[in-house]
Design an enzyme around this catalytic site. Structure first.
Site, PDB file in Angstrom:
ATOM      1  N   HIS A 304      38.709  33.634  34.650  1.00  0.00           N
ATOM      2  CA  HIS A 304      38.707  33.236  33.241  1.00  0.00           C
ATOM      3  C   HIS A 304      40.041  33.598  32.615  1.00  0.00           C
ATOM      4  CE1 HIS A 304      37.453  32.873  29.054  1.00  0.00           C
ATOM      5  NE2 HIS A 304      36.503  32.095  29.541  1.00  0.00           N
ATOM      6  N   ASP A 361      29.599  30.067  34.042  1.00  0.00           N
ATOM      7  CA  ASP A 361      29.136  28.898  34.789  1.00  0.00           C
ATOM      8  C   ASP A 361      28.573  29.243  36.161  1.00  0.00           C
ATOM      9  OD1 ASP A 361      29.838  26.932  32.865  1.00  0.00           O
ATOM     10  OD2 ASP A 361      31.925  27.281  33.362  1.00  0.00           O
TER      11      ASP A 361
HETATM   12  N1  ACO Z   1      39.522  31.036  42.802  1.00  0.00           N
HETATM   13  C1  ACO Z   1      40.629  31.475  43.449  1.00  0.00           C
HETATM   14  N2  ACO Z   1      41.736  31.887  42.808  1.00  0.00           N
HETATM   15  C2  ACO Z   1      41.747  31.851  41.476  1.00  0.00           C
HETATM   16  C3  ACO Z   1      40.637  31.413  40.732  1.00  0.00           C
HETATM   17  C4  ACO Z   1      39.485  31.000  41.449  1.00  0.00           C
HETATM   18  N3  ACO Z   1      38.399  30.573  40.803  1.00  0.00           N
HETATM   19  N4  ACO Z   1      40.933  31.481  39.423  1.00  0.00           N
HETATM   20  C5  ACO Z   1      42.184  31.941  39.326  1.00  0.00           C
HETATM   21  N5  ACO Z   1      42.683  32.175  40.567  1.00  0.00           N
HETATM   22  C6  ACO Z   1      43.985  32.743  40.889  1.00  0.00           C
HETATM   23  C7  ACO Z   1      45.072  31.694  40.779  1.00  0.00           C
HETATM   24  O1  ACO Z   1      45.274  31.008  42.004  1.00  0.00           O
HETATM   25  C8  ACO Z   1      46.258  32.545  40.401  1.00  0.00           C
HETATM   26  O2  ACO Z   1      46.723  33.201  41.552  1.00  0.00           O
HETATM   27  P1  ACO Z   1      48.291  33.598  41.725  1.00  0.00           P
HETATM   28  O3  ACO Z   1      48.658  34.405  40.509  1.00  0.00           O
HETATM   29  O4  ACO Z   1      48.324  34.362  42.990  1.00  0.00           O
HETATM   30  O5  ACO Z   1      49.035  32.282  41.769  1.00  0.00           O
HETATM   31  C9  ACO Z   1      45.655  33.614  39.488  1.00  0.00           C
HETATM   32  O6  ACO Z   1      44.289  33.739  39.908  1.00  0.00           O
HETATM   33  C10 ACO Z   1      45.689  33.278  38.002  1.00  0.00           C
HETATM   34  O7  ACO Z   1      45.116  31.977  37.866  1.00  0.00           O
HETATM   35  P2  ACO Z   1      45.511  30.990  36.698  1.00  0.00           P
HETATM   36  O8  ACO Z   1      45.146  29.616  37.111  1.00  0.00           O
HETATM   37  O9  ACO Z   1      46.923  31.249  36.270  1.00  0.00           O
HETATM   38  O10 ACO Z   1      44.556  31.524  35.547  1.00  0.00           O
HETATM   39  P3  ACO Z   1      44.181  30.718  34.264  1.00  0.00           P
HETATM   40  O11 ACO Z   1      43.878  31.708  33.217  1.00  0.00           O
HETATM   41  O12 ACO Z   1      45.239  29.705  33.947  1.00  0.00           O
HETATM   42  O13 ACO Z   1      42.874  29.887  34.711  1.00  0.00           O
HETATM   43  C11 ACO Z   1      40.632  29.292  35.091  1.00  0.00           C
HETATM   44  C12 ACO Z   1      41.598  30.225  34.347  1.00  0.00           C
HETATM   45  C13 ACO Z   1      41.061  27.832  34.851  1.00  0.00           C
HETATM   46  C14 ACO Z   1      39.234  29.489  34.541  1.00  0.00           C
HETATM   47  C15 ACO Z   1      40.667  29.622  36.598  1.00  0.00           C
HETATM   48  O14 ACO Z   1      40.231  30.953  36.813  1.00  0.00           O
HETATM   49  C16 ACO Z   1      39.817  28.651  37.431  1.00  0.00           C
HETATM   50  O15 ACO Z   1      40.316  27.604  37.815  1.00  0.00           O
HETATM   51  N6  ACO Z   1      38.537  29.010  37.733  1.00  0.00           N
HETATM   52  C17 ACO Z   1      37.644  28.105  38.438  1.00  0.00           C
HETATM   53  C18 ACO Z   1      37.049  27.080  37.486  1.00  0.00           C
HETATM   54  C19 ACO Z   1      36.041  27.681  36.545  1.00  0.00           C
HETATM   55  O16 ACO Z   1      35.128  28.409  36.941  1.00  0.00           O
HETATM   56  N7  ACO Z   1      36.181  27.333  35.268  1.00  0.00           N
HETATM   57  C20 ACO Z   1      35.251  27.782  34.215  1.00  0.00           C
HETATM   58  C21 ACO Z   1      35.916  28.731  33.286  1.00  0.00           C
HETATM   59  S1  ACO Z   1      34.804  29.333  32.064  1.00  0.00           S
HETATM   60  C22 ACO Z   1      34.653  28.026  31.004  1.00  0.00           C
HETATM   61  O17 ACO Z   1      35.543  27.281  30.757  1.00  0.00           O
HETATM   62  C23 ACO Z   1      33.389  27.854  30.419  1.00  0.00           C
END
Ligand code: ACO
Length: 427
Positions: A304, A361
């Protein structure tokens, strides 16, 4: 100017005011920066950018705190109805008995949808995703019901129309997609009960409302009711900032919510778990893929932007899930898989180092499955829950004395000046 930050560049110092919120959060106000220095700030995905001040929702991502108008979401999930929660967000305070009755009467009065709108539903291709249909239909509401913004009373009517009709429209779209008779809202049923009845009642099989199912839906919607400046709420505020009508702004919010990185994650989690199940329950390779930088796969329902600890909503959702499946005596193999996957991920150094925890979720899809909601309607369920938050945020933005049309800047990195080449002279 009490508290200031200083930016030094090219021998000059720029003083930037620091503003503080009621919970001690601080922000550097850069609204004069370009005028004074000629520079803008760059913040991909707005991860460090505040776009407004707000009285509605407080989150502390490090501590896992979520409050609506100061009230912990845990208390609302335990004690409030969804209708009270919606009233709280939109009006800034809990309703007294009279206010709640007036609100209920208005919701009931506006719960029918113009009969002509049924024709629109019938003309979408059968395979259309319900989120695309909902976004289009909410935008179309503007043609059937004018957006009334002149007085407080008129705004209340537009707001109530949306709250009452979107729930009816969601159930209607499901019935029409099955080719079944539409079930109309009933004045004797409360908000959650009415929705369940419109979804599942049929002339040949009357729907039996069960208290455990009603409770699960109530909590699901309360947990989704607002989450400050997330992607879809930001979309609602951005569209509203051009003074487009409320229906258009909410339609944009629905479109933003659809994405799998946002609200669409509840559908994506179930699809991911189903895929793992097909791979003989091999969740370890899903974790391996999620950690692989060369693989775009992510563990859906994990991570998140704001929470760097367990999402407080996910904790409650897991309990709702256990209670509901227990009460209905449902054995869902996807729940066992989700629990195993969560345990393994939380022990994995990659997820620990990246502060990745289950979000709302992760377990919500299993709850919705147990209620009987089809997978492609999961994000629609999220949208109905988020509606009070979108409306509250839109209303707040309309009254904001610091309101400005949303218009970010950019740093241009394209071609520099060169002349037009006539077509015959081009390579
Ligand atoms: N699985 C694996 N790695 C992840 C995940 C994940 N679910 N989420 C983040 N990371 C990693 C990224 O690869 C990144 O790694 P790095 O720094 O080594 O490159 C690091 O964690 C930071 O990730 P970002 O994408 O920069 O984080 P951001 O805050 O932009 O994204 C998000 C947040 C979009 C929710 C992300 O965690 C994600 O894609 N999760 C999966 C989708 C999801 O469950 N979305 C629902 C969110 S809650 C909602 O909207 C109701």
């Amino acid at each position: 100017m009490n508290d200031v930050a200083e930016l030094r560049y090219n021998g000059k110092t720029y003083k930037l005011p620091v503003i503080a919120g009621s919970e001690g959060e601080k922000a550097i106000d850069i609204s004069r920066l370009r005028a004074e220095s000629g520079m803008i700030t760059m913040d991909y995905g707005f991860a460090n950018t505040g776009s407004c001040t707000s009285n509605i929702t407080f989150m502390d991502g490090e501590k896992g705190v979520l409050r609506y108008c100061g009230i912990p979401v845990e208390q609302l999930a335990e004690k409030a109805t969804f209708k009270e929660t919606a009233y709280l967000l939109i009006n800034g305070h809990l309703p007294n008995r009279r206010q709640l009755t007036d609100f209920s009467v208005l919701l009931n009065d506006h719960s029918l949808v113009h009969e002509d709108m049924k024709i629109f539903y019938q003309n979408f291709p059968r395979a259309s995703h319900p989120m695309g249909i909902l976004s289009a239909m909410v935008n179309a509401l503007r043609s059937f019901y004018p957006a009334l913004h002149e007085s407080e009373e008129e705004i209340n009517i537009t707001v109530t129309r949306l709250l009452a009709k979107v729930r009816t429209m969601a159930a209607m779209s499901y019935k029409i997609s099955l080719g079944h008779t539409v079930v109309y809202p009933r004045p004797d049923l409360a908000y959650c009960e009415n929705f369940l009845n419109m979804m599942f009642d049929s002339p040949v099989r009357p729907y039996q409302l069960k208290p455990e199912v009603i409770k699960a839906l109530r909590v699901f919607w309360i947990l989704h009711a607002d989450h400050e400046q997330n992607c879809s709420t930001a979309a609602v505020r951005v569209v509203g900032s051009s003074r487009a009508n409320l229906y258009a702004a909410i339609s944009a919010g629905i479109a933003a919510l659809w994405g799998p990185l946002h609200g669409g994650a509840n559908q994506a989690v179930i699809e991911m778990l189903t895929q793992i199940q097909k791979n003989n329950g091999d969740f370890k390779s899903a974790i391996g893929r999620a950690k692989d930088r060369n693989d775009p796969f992510r563990l859906m329902g994990f991570g998140h932007r704001v929470y760097k600890t367990y999402d407080p909503r996910a904790k409650i959702m897991k309990k709702v899930c256990d209670d509901l499946l227990g009460a209905l005596s449902i054995q869902d193999p996807l729940l066992d898989l989700a629990v195993e996957l969560e345990e393994a991920a939380l022990k994995d150094p990659y997820f620990i180092d990246h502060n990745l925890y289950p979000n709302v979720d992760f377990y919500s899809g299993i709850v919705l499955r147990a209620i009987g909601i089809p997978t492609n309607m999961f994000t629609v369920m999220f949208a109905i829950g988020r509606l009070p938050g979108w409306i509250a945020q839109w209303k707040e933005s309309m009254d904001d004395p610091n309101w400005k049309i949303s218009r970010p800047r950019q740093v241009y990195i394209g071609e520099t000046l060169h002349d037009f080449v006539p077509i015959d002279d081009r390579e």
